[in-house]
Design a protein around this motif. Structure first.
Motif, PDB file in Angstrom:
ATOM      1  N   GLY A 228       0.837  -1.185   0.000  1.00  0.00           N
ATOM      2  CA  GLY A 228       0.000   0.000   0.000  1.00  0.00           C
ATOM      3  C   GLY A 228       0.871   1.233   0.000  1.00  0.00           C
ATOM      4  N   ALA A 229       0.242   2.386   0.102  1.00  0.00           N
ATOM      5  CA  ALA A 229       0.990   3.641   0.092  1.00  0.00           C
ATOM      6  C   ALA A 229       0.251   4.681   0.904  1.00  0.00           C
ATOM      7  N   LEU A 230       1.020   5.592   1.486  1.00  0.00           N
ATOM      8  CA  LEU A 230       0.489   6.730   2.206  1.00  0.00           C
ATOM      9  C   LEU A 230       0.883   7.995   1.462  1.00  0.00           C
ATOM     10  N   SER A 231      -0.007   8.960   1.487  1.00  0.00           N
ATOM     11  CA  SER A 231       0.302  10.231   0.835  1.00  0.00           C
ATOM     12  C   SER A 231      -0.471  11.346   1.525  1.00  0.00           C
ATOM     13  N   GLU A 232       0.045  12.579   1.382  1.00  0.00           N
ATOM     14  CA  GLU A 232      -0.641  13.708   1.991  1.00  0.00           C
ATOM     15  C   GLU A 232      -1.766  14.187   1.076  1.00  0.00           C
ATOM     16  N   MET A 233      -2.913  14.434   1.667  1.00  0.00           N
ATOM     17  CA  MET A 233      -4.018  15.035   0.924  1.00  0.00           C
ATOM     18  C   MET A 233      -3.814  16.546   0.869  1.00  0.00           C
ATOM     19  N   LYS A 234      -4.054  17.104  -0.284  1.00  0.00           N
ATOM     20  CA  LYS A 234      -3.908  18.552  -0.453  1.00  0.00           C
ATOM     21  C   LYS A 234      -5.100  19.095  -1.235  1.00  0.00           C
ATOM     22  N   PRO A 236      -7.136  20.612  -4.255  1.00  0.00           N
ATOM     23  CA  PRO A 236      -8.549  20.795  -3.866  1.00  0.00           C
ATOM     24  C   PRO A 236      -9.185  19.562  -3.238  1.00  0.00           C
ATOM     25  N   GLU A 237      -8.467  18.424  -3.230  1.00  0.00           N
ATOM     26  CA  GLU A 237      -9.046  17.216  -2.637  1.00  0.00           C
ATOM     27  C   GLU A 237      -9.361  17.441  -1.167  1.00  0.00           C
ATOM     28  N   LEU A 238      -8.451  18.092  -0.453  1.00  0.00           N
ATOM     29  CA  LEU A 238      -8.682  18.428   0.944  1.00  0.00           C
ATOM     30  C   LEU A 238      -9.271  19.837   0.994  1.00  0.00           C
ATOM     31  N   GLN A 239     -10.518  19.937   1.379  1.00  0.00           N
ATOM     32  CA  GLN A 239     -11.222  21.203   1.287  1.00  0.00           C
ATOM     33  C   GLN A 239     -11.191  22.014   2.575  1.00  0.00           C
ATOM     34  N   SER A 240     -10.977  21.376   3.701  1.00  0.00           N
ATOM     35  CA  SER A 240     -10.987  22.101   4.971  1.00  0.00           C
ATOM     36  C   SER A 240      -9.636  22.754   5.210  1.00  0.00           C
ATOM     37  N   GLY A 241      -9.615  24.016   5.611  1.00  0.00           N
ATOM     38  CA  GLY A 241      -8.373  24.770   5.747  1.00  0.00           C
ATOM     39  C   GLY A 241      -7.506  24.354   6.905  1.00  0.00           C
ATOM     40  N   ARG A 242      -8.071  24.299   8.128  1.00  0.00           N
ATOM     41  CA  ARG A 242      -7.263  23.982   9.307  1.00  0.00           C
ATOM     42  C   ARG A 242      -7.296  22.490   9.617  1.00  0.00           C
ATOM     43  N   GLU A 265       3.112  19.997  10.628  1.00  0.00           N
ATOM     44  CA  GLU A 265       3.899  19.562   9.475  1.00  0.00           C
ATOM     45  C   GLU A 265       3.657  18.074   9.274  1.00  0.00           C
ATOM     46  N   VAL A 266       3.612  17.627   8.019  1.00  0.00           N
ATOM     47  CA  VAL A 266       3.362  16.219   7.715  1.00  0.00           C
ATOM     48  C   VAL A 266       4.647  15.608   7.160  1.00  0.00           C
ATOM     49  N   LEU A 267       5.074  14.512   7.747  1.00  0.00           N
ATOM     50  CA  LEU A 267       6.347  13.877   7.407  1.00  0.00           C
ATOM     51  C   LEU A 267       6.106  12.467   6.873  1.00  0.00           C
ATOM     52  N   ASN A 337     -14.053   7.637   5.635  1.00  0.00           N
ATOM     53  CA  ASN A 337     -14.664   8.828   5.043  1.00  0.00           C
ATOM     54  C   ASN A 337     -13.631   9.924   4.805  1.00  0.00           C
ATOM     55  N   GLU A 338     -13.724  10.577   3.670  1.00  0.00           N
ATOM     56  CA  GLU A 338     -12.824  11.694   3.395  1.00  0.00           C
ATOM     57  C   GLU A 338     -13.086  12.832   4.384  1.00  0.00           C
ATOM     58  N   PRO A 339     -12.027  13.506   4.830  1.00  0.00           N
ATOM     59  CA  PRO A 339     -12.226  14.620   5.763  1.00  0.00           C
ATOM     60  C   PRO A 339     -12.969  15.774   5.103  1.00  0.00           C
ATOM     61  N   ASP A 340     -13.799  16.428   5.915  1.00  0.00           N
ATOM     62  CA  ASP A 340     -14.527  17.593   5.425  1.00  0.00           C
ATOM     63  C   ASP A 340     -14.706  18.563   6.580  1.00  0.00           C
ATOM     64  N   ALA A 341     -15.544  19.550   6.405  1.00  0.00           N
ATOM     65  CA  ALA A 341     -15.726  20.595   7.413  1.00  0.00           C
ATOM     66  C   ALA A 341     -16.319  20.046   8.702  1.00  0.00           C
ATOM     67  N   GLN A 342     -16.973  18.877   8.646  1.00  0.00           N
ATOM     68  CA  GLN A 342     -17.609  18.313   9.831  1.00  0.00           C
ATOM     69  C   GLN A 342     -16.737  17.302  10.572  1.00  0.00           C
ATOM     70  N   THR A 343     -15.562  17.022  10.040  1.00  0.00           N
ATOM     71  CA  THR A 343     -14.711  15.997  10.655  1.00  0.00           C
ATOM     72  C   THR A 343     -14.434  16.300  12.118  1.00  0.00           C
ATOM     73  N   PHE A 344     -14.165  17.582  12.422  1.00  0.00           N
ATOM     74  CA  PHE A 344     -13.885  17.968  13.806  1.00  0.00           C
ATOM     75  C   PHE A 344     -14.929  18.973  14.324  1.00  0.00           C
ATOM     76  N   GLY A 345     -16.138  18.858  13.816  1.00  0.00           N
ATOM     77  CA  GLY A 345     -17.213  19.721  14.274  1.00  0.00           C
ATOM     78  C   GLY A 345     -17.796  19.245  15.587  1.00  0.00           C
ATOM     79  N   ARG A 346     -19.003  19.711  15.878  1.00  0.00           N
ATOM     80  CA  ARG A 346     -19.645  19.361  17.145  1.00  0.00           C
ATOM     81  C   ARG A 346     -19.850  17.853  17.291  1.00  0.00           C
ATOM     82  N   GLY A 347     -20.045  17.203  16.173  1.00  0.00           N
ATOM     83  CA  GLY A 347     -20.254  15.760  16.215  1.00  0.00           C
ATOM     84  C   GLY A 347     -19.073  14.998  16.788  1.00  0.00           C
ATOM     85  N   PHE A 348     -17.876  15.519  16.577  1.00  0.00           N
ATOM     86  CA  PHE A 348     -16.676  14.857  17.090  1.00  0.00           C
ATOM     87  C   PHE A 348     -16.729  14.789  18.614  1.00  0.00           C
TER      88      PHE A 348
END
Length: 892
Positions: A228-234, A236-242, A265-267, A337-348
């Motif tokens: 398998g492989a790991l890679s950083e999402m960026k 426009p695929e990653l839409q949430s800023g923080r 930082e992602v290593l 699930n792909e991360p989005d604006a709700q990943t760390f919202g109130r639901g978390f």
């Protein structure tokens, strides 16, 4: 015949419902758990050396730079049940020479009492579906004293205490961080993760946190191409800023995302060995396993992949000057699930809060509200520790012996017929197994595991049953019927306790799953036959089992070969077999109630027990009884090729184990088991010499019948020794060797002078690496067995049979009360006296500071005089039996 399995009870809590949704090993809620090992280095699985020295073959100092073959390890980590994708965290206090990625400890040869972990951590909480887990690690502000711990312990002898991390002074004034990881599952494949770091020191301190995600290296050995492989999402695929995110793609698991709130930082590097650093050889990858560590600790920017891809990755959070008492927190999420604006919202936050509340509800039912606060705390910590040490165990002995097409070749010494595990080529495990301890024993042990299943049955009966069946499956059990002992030597002999455990798991689960009883019982028939065929060489019904897990309890190493022609007829081996026979008898009776085909199987074990009992009562193979009339005790007997047999007159746990041979014959047998009833009557009329183990007593209108290896008068004499405070009775349970040998005693055995001495604490001999001692300490599991069987005697005799406790005190108690006394003594190890638990002894956990005192440890064994915990410090496994003892007594 009725259905083999009755419907399970209706779920009582949300956690019970999750378990009902995932009854088997492949259940969705079981796909992710704390299955990542606490230690993979120094195990037999990773040993490809010529001499078989596993500790030196793969030492701690290579673990950060060398890829593992069979598994992975980490701090507070989780993985999928196949171990392909792993998550854990690493730390750097900006002073250590390497990242803190795994627990450090001394190898067997480095410690003055064998291997010993030199870290402080605790399993705080957990549920059996792993929907909720918490794990706490204590990390010093100052540079970790690796060298000091090694050098000081090397200077200490076996008469001295182990030198611990707290002894270095590095933790004084609470100069440490508490790092707690919390896992809360939103769904089986969606896990909310919170890592909090609290500075308990008097000054501000800085620390770096690196949550890691990596793939187990399956591709380097030429046998498994599911990479398998790991890679950083960026964008426009990653839409949430923080939010930062890592995408993991795997040929078997599919796609997962690890998201982190914030802007770390992602290593990236590769989970490949740094052969250039270790051995001066060419590297497979330019960005090896230690790349992230070299980037953080050494500032080597060339050690990580600038393309932001690889097979090992981390988020790098840097926390400068955390104020005294302050806490910083990191939120992560591992999900399909792909991360989005709700990943760390109130639901978390709601997920975390809900799972915490549901865990409270679950343990409110399991533990009950009738226990006081301390007992509930101990029970919940015991269950949590048991659940955390469910770890993935991968080991294919055939592949290990032959070596892989690529990578480490197997040394020629592996082909020697006497080499380790050469007769266990069939063993091929890739299962989640209950381990004795996260660090010191990160491999299953057959008899340990059987004890684990008793408390596990209270929280996760399906897993408990699966564990007992697993040891009997064809990829674990030897074709000849022997159960595997442990990876250091699968062919060693452990006491046969699986039938006892199976019966208790069955009753704890409500006497409903007869299919389980049939599955485990039919396999144990093979194991029972192995014992009879291999461990009764004279055909005398007196058995020779070897050391039987009791290590250095005798005058000499009982697992070592005896001189040619000699044989050791063992009181404990024979007692274990009588005990085994009775447990098989009990299970077959239960099965016969629903299918009369099992009736004559019960008859077989009834008859076999009578034969063993006759041999024990009368004579061994050389007309020397295991019973010593003058001493009123049972002993091993050394049988030479010619001449007189010699009783080994050492009063140890060996002589107490005949007590285990006690089982009641239910009153319904006469009506429901005609074959057994006919055999019983035949023996009474035709073989009166065989009926002494059948003890009958009228209780009102009912006749109570007990099958007993020990007749009443002998039982009284043995118990007089057992409950003598100058011999076996301690405030905290039954000692493993008589304390009357405090000054040592010497015996002449076949012309040799052999000595033994009561050692209440750590072993002062080098036998078994010096890390285990049965010459005096209290061992939890055998105490539980003794109490269990005293209770069986007590039900039969009632108030008609009493003994003095302590011996000579004039204070008479029934045998049921004697059993309660043992259980109470074991529980009292964890009950504070003047604010301190006896088990904490002189260790730092005995501190009045609640940062320490709130955390109990579950040790391997306990000092026979003081109750201080000794040996492995996280062996929740069989010491987790305390959670079982704290429960209200279950019906039989």
């Amino acid at each position: 015949m009725t259905d083999a399995t009755e419907p399970p009870p209706k779920p009582r809590t949300a956690e019970h419902s999750r378990l009902a949704e995932s009854p088997g090993v492949s259940g969705p809620w079981r796909q992710w758990g704390p299955y990542l090992a606490g230690r993979q280095w120094g195990t037999v699985r990773e040993d490809y050396s010529i001499d078989g020295d596993a500790w030196q073959s793969f030492p701690f100092d290579q673990a950060h730079a060398r890829a593992y073959r069979w598994g992975e390890d980490g701090l507070g980590g989780i993985c999928d049940r196949f171990g392909f994708l792993n998550f854990a965290f690493a730390l750097w206090n900006r002073k250590d020479p390497v990242l803190k990625e795994r627990l450090f400890g001394l190898t067997n040869g480095e410690g003055n009492h064998g291997e010993d972990v030199k870290e402080y951590w605790w399993v705080v909480d957990g549920t059996p579906s792993h929907s909720w887990m918490q794990w706490l690690y204590r990390y010093p502000h100052a540079e970790y004293p690796y060298r000091q711990l090694r050098e000081e312990n090397a200077q200490r002898g076996r008469d001295e205490r182990e030198y611990e991390l707290s002894d270095t002074g590095i933790l004084d004034e609470n100069r440490f961080f508490d790092v707690q990881v919390t896992y809360a599952k939103a769904a089986p494949d969606d896990i909310a993760i919170v890592i909090s770091i609290t500075n308990h020191g008097p000054e501000a301190a800085s620390v770096d946190l690196l949550p890691h995600l990596w793939l187990r290296n399956t591709w380097a050995w030429g046998r498994d191409d599911r990479g398998g492989a790991l890679s950083e999402m960026k964008a426009p695929e990653l839409q949430s800023g923080r939010v930062r995110a890592i995408a993991a793609e795997h040929g078997f698991l599919g796609k997962y995302y690890l998201s982190a709130e914030g802007e770390p930082e992602v290593l990236f590097c590769d989970n490949e060995t740094n052969s250039a650093q270790l051995w001066g050889q060419e590297n497979v990858s330019a960005y090896c396993k230690d790349g992230i560590g070299r980037r953080v600790v050494e500032g080597d920017t060339g050690a990580v992949n600038p393309e932001q891809t690889g097979t090992k990755s981390a988020f790098w959070f840097r926390f400068d000057d955390i104020a005294p008492g302050a806490t910083v927190e990191v939120k992560l999420r591992l999900s399909h699930n792909e991360p989005d604006a709700q990943t760390f919202g109130r639901g978390f936050d709601a997920i975390v809060a809900d799972r915490r509340s549901e865990a409270d509800d679950f343990y409110g039912v399991v533990i009950g509200s009738d226990l006081d606060e301390n007992d509930r705390h101990i029970a919940r910590r015991a269950y949590a520790g048991l659940l955390w040490t469910k770890q993935l165990y991968r080991y294919d002995v055939e592949q290990w012996l032959e070596g892989d097409p690529v990578g480490e070749p197997a040394p020629p010494s592996r082909r020697d017929p006497t080499a380790r595990n050469t007769h266990w080529r069939h063993l091929a495990l890739a299962d989640v197994i209950s381990m004795p301890d996260e660090w010191e024993y990160p491999w299953f042990a057959a008899w340990d595991l059987a004890f684990h299943t008793i408390p596990l049955a209270h929280v996760d009966p399906d897993f408990a049953k699966e564990q007992l069946v697993l040891m009997c499956r064809e990829w674990a059990m030897h074709p000849n019927g022997q159960l595997p002992a442990y990876e250091w030597e699968f062919g060693d002999v452990n006491p046969p306790v699986h039938a006892w455990a199976a019966w208790h798991v069955y009753r704890i689960d409500g006497y409903r799953d007869r299919e389980f009883l049939v599955r485990v019982f039919t396999k144990l028939l093979l194991n029972f036959s192995w014992w009879v065929n291999r461990k009764d060489s004279a055909g005398s019904n007196i058995f020779e089992g070897g050391f039987l897990g009791m290590d250095n309890i005798g005058l000499f190493n009982r697992s070592a070969p005896l001189p040619p022609g000699f044989r050791l007829e063992q009181s404990d081996a024979t007692s274990w077999m009588a005990f085994y026979c009775q447990q098989m008898f009990k299970i077959s009776l239960e099965l016969a109630r629903h299918d009369n085909a099992w009736d004559d199987v019960a008859t077989k074990f009834f008859s076999h027990f009578l034969s063993i009992a006759k041999a024990v009562k009368s004579f061994g193979s050389q007309h020397i009884s295991l019973w010593h009339e003058e001493d009123g005790f049972f002993y091993d007997v050394l049988v030479p090729p010619e001449g007189d047999a010699v009783p080994m007159r050492v009063r140890s746990m060996v002589g107490l184990l005949p007590i285990l041979g006690a089982t009641e014959i239910p009153s319904w047998v006469e009506e429901e088991c005609p074959d057994l009833t006919a055999r019983l009557r035949w023996v009474q009329h035709r073989r009166p010499d065989m009926v002494s183990p059948l003890l009958a007593r009228k209780d009102g209108d009912e006749i109570r019948v007990l099958l007993s290896l020990v007749e009443p008068e002998r039982l009284k004499r043995v118990l007089a020794r057992m409950f003598d405070s100058e011999e076996f009775l301690s405030q905290y349970g039954i000692r493993s060797l008589s304390a009357s040998y405090r000054d040592g005693v010497t015996f002449d055995v076949d012309g040799r002078s052999l000595s033994i001495e009561y050692e209440p604490g750590e072993s002062r001999t080098g036998m078994f690496g010096g890390n285990s001692n049965w010459r005096g300490p209290i061992w939890f599991p055998v105490n539980v067995l003794l109490a269990d069987k005293l209770r069986a005697y007590g039900r039969h005799y009632g108030e008609s049979f009493t003994i003095e406790i302590p011996t000579g005190s004039g204070n008479h108690r029934t045998l049921t009360q004697a059993a309660d006394l043992i259980d109470s003594g074991l529980a009292s190890l964890f009950r504070p006296v003047n604010g301190k638990r006896p088990a904490d002894g002189a260790r730092i956990e005995a501190s009045e500071d609640p940062l320490w005192s709130v955390h109990p440890t579950f040790n391997e064994y306990f000092d026979g005089d003081t109750g201080e915990g000794l040996g492995a410090s996280h062996q929740t496994g069989w010491t987790g039996l305390v959670a079982h003892l704290l429960r209200p007594r279950l019906p039989l």
